[in-house]
Design a protein around this motif. Sequence first.
Motif, short mmCIF file in Angstrom:
data_model
loop_
_atom_site.label_atom_id
_atom_site.label_comp_id
_atom_site.label_asym_id
_atom_site.label_seq_id
_atom_site.Cartn_x
_atom_site.Cartn_y
_atom_site.Cartn_z
N LYS A 166 0.83 -1.22 0.00
CA LYS A 166 0.00 0.00 0.00
C LYS A 166 0.87 1.27 0.00
O LYS A 166 0.44 2.34 -0.41
CB LYS A 166 -0.91 0.01 1.24
CG LYS A 166 -2.11 -0.92 1.09
CD LYS A 166 -3.23 -0.23 0.31
CE LYS A 166 -4.20 -1.20 -0.34
NZ LYS A 166 -3.99 -1.49 -1.74
N VAL A 167 2.12 1.13 0.52
CA VAL A 167 3.00 2.29 0.60
C VAL A 167 4.25 2.02 -0.22
O VAL A 167 4.83 0.92 -0.16
CB VAL A 167 3.41 2.58 2.07
CG1 VAL A 167 4.22 3.88 2.15
CG2 VAL A 167 2.18 2.68 2.97
N ARG A 192 3.26 11.76 -6.16
CA ARG A 192 2.03 11.96 -5.34
C ARG A 192 0.79 11.76 -6.20
O ARG A 192 -0.13 11.03 -5.82
CB ARG A 192 1.99 13.41 -4.85
CG ARG A 192 2.68 13.67 -3.59
CD ARG A 192 1.77 13.94 -2.41
NE ARG A 192 2.54 13.58 -1.23
CZ ARG A 192 3.51 14.34 -0.75
NH1 ARG A 192 3.77 15.51 -1.27
NH2 ARG A 192 4.22 13.93 0.29
N ALA A 196 -1.78 8.58 -5.97
CA ALA A 196 -3.21 8.74 -5.69
C ALA A 196 -4.03 8.04 -6.77
O ALA A 196 -5.04 7.37 -6.48
CB ALA A 196 -3.55 10.22 -5.61
N LYS A 200 -2.02 4.24 -4.01
CA LYS A 200 -0.87 3.97 -3.12
C LYS A 200 -0.41 5.26 -2.47
O LYS A 200 -0.42 6.32 -3.10
CB LYS A 200 0.30 3.40 -3.92
CG LYS A 200 0.22 1.93 -4.21
CD LYS A 200 1.50 1.48 -4.87
CE LYS A 200 1.31 0.20 -5.66
NZ LYS A 200 1.38 -1.00 -4.86
N GLU A 201 0.07 5.10 -1.24
CA GLU A 201 0.70 6.25 -0.59
C GLU A 201 2.18 6.21 -0.95
O GLU A 201 2.78 5.13 -1.01
CB GLU A 201 0.52 6.10 0.92
CG GLU A 201 0.99 7.30 1.71
CD GLU A 201 1.06 6.98 3.20
OE1 GLU A 201 1.96 7.52 3.86
OE2 GLU A 201 0.21 6.20 3.68
N ASP A 203 5.90 7.58 0.15
CA ASP A 203 6.65 8.21 1.24
C ASP A 203 8.01 8.64 0.68
O ASP A 203 8.64 7.90 -0.08
CB ASP A 203 6.83 7.18 2.36
CG ASP A 203 7.74 7.66 3.44
OD1 ASP A 203 7.31 8.54 4.21
OD2 ASP A 203 8.91 7.21 3.51
#
Length: 492
Positions: A166-167, A192, A196, A200-201, A203
């Motif tokens: 997910k990240v 980013r 979106a 997925k996020e 980092d």
Amino acid sequence: MITLGAREHHRFEAAGKPFVYLVPSAAIFALDDAADAILRTLSERPRTREELVAELSARHDHAELDDTISELARVRAIGEFVAPERDSAPPPKIFPLAPIESIPPFPLTTMVLNVTNQCNLSCTYCYEYSEDKIVDTENGKQPKFMSEETARQSVEFMLKESGDNKVAHITFFGGETLLNFPVLQKTIAYARQRGAEVGKEVDFSLTTNGTLLKPEIIEFLAENRVGVTISIDGPREVQDKFRVFHNGTGSYDVVAPKIRELLTRHRSRPIGARVTLTSGPLDIKRIYRHLTEEIGFWEVGFAPVTTSPGRGHAISEQGYDDMLGQFRDLAHEFLEYSVENRHHGFSNVKETLEEIHKGMSKAFPCGAGLGLMGVATDGDVALCHRFAGSDAHKLGTVAGGIDRSVQFAFLEKHHIANKTDCSTCWARPLCSGGCYHEAHTRYGETSRPNLHYCDWIRGWTDVCLQIYGELSERNPGFLAQFDEPTAAERVS
Ligand code: SF4
Ligand code: SF4
């Protein structure tokens, strides 16, 4: 009649009690008197259950010994002793001989983007530019700066290769990373947006020498919650010994005020320092105090310099002993703070405690070529950032993807089961032979275990086990923070 033997373990003491670290399972247990006596006796030589009970019955009653033997067998600290065959067969192949296409790919956790291979400092010990360098960044084929287009392709590569995660973690690296700030800025915005779109996020983090920090950059990093690690070696006289500009002047007076400004204005994430330790008298505590108390870093991680043994800045055997002693002192200070739930920023001990708590038993020393990959300025994908741009360590390209056959051949060759020198070492669940880049620099071969620092690794692992044992007795709640899954692969 069954003969019992002790399984591979490391005994240590903490909080006035004996503990055992079981190598096959990487589990830790506190031992009571009977368990300690049984394990010690069986470590001398195997015995039958009856011999063992008879030998220990003067100090322990039969029922207690029986129960404890069963319990130790249950946790696999002891077991039936089988004498090794004289001409034992070679170790089995690690990976199945199934077609590579049928093996699911490993998701990528962290992508390290080398946005430039240029640097405005000329640190004498640097693995990237010194005599030990792997890639010629001055005259080689790679561009000096990553283009916006390659950075975008890298983001697409990351999002695809991160599979069901997910990240996705993107770390910007150099050279001096901020020399290519415009591309970094655009890449963050693009990642980013694309993150979106695919749910997925993303980092972000970066490593920098701090020389190019200025208000607009700091503002951007704070607003975008970019994790920052600053490479800095300590107070002026330590920093200026190796971390110099091309004209030879030290960088301390340039970076110190910029870092202070960063620490004041970037409050959205804790900021850490990374210190390279070299030969010469080391005052690690003083470096730690300077960076935390006088400069204000949240945490400090130390790493011995990676270099061939002949270089003047290489740490000698005596230097490793000295370093261990100072690490031990600082780790005990960490312990006392942690018992009182106060923050202490010695990150080396925290990272190892986390691995111990999670019962990590590593088949590979780190995520390189697995959950972590490095991308060179031209988009070539390598094992990690330290190999970025090296054709010999290339796994693919961001545009064309990973060559699974190359990746699997690498992983098969580098599995701990193929490092016979490590096969009897109790620290192998955590060390697994050590950094490939260190091995390449030291021995010219990534698959060699780093046997030059085994005493240091075992000594440090023992210290961390003791700290872990102490915390488990004196403040077990502190260890609960490590129950969360590990986020990104560590970038060193
Ligand atoms: S490199 Fe040394 S310390 Fe590390 S697992 Fe191998 S033998 Fe043990
Ligand atoms: S430990 Fe060594 S090989 Fe692994 S990611 Fe770090 S630098 Fe690369």
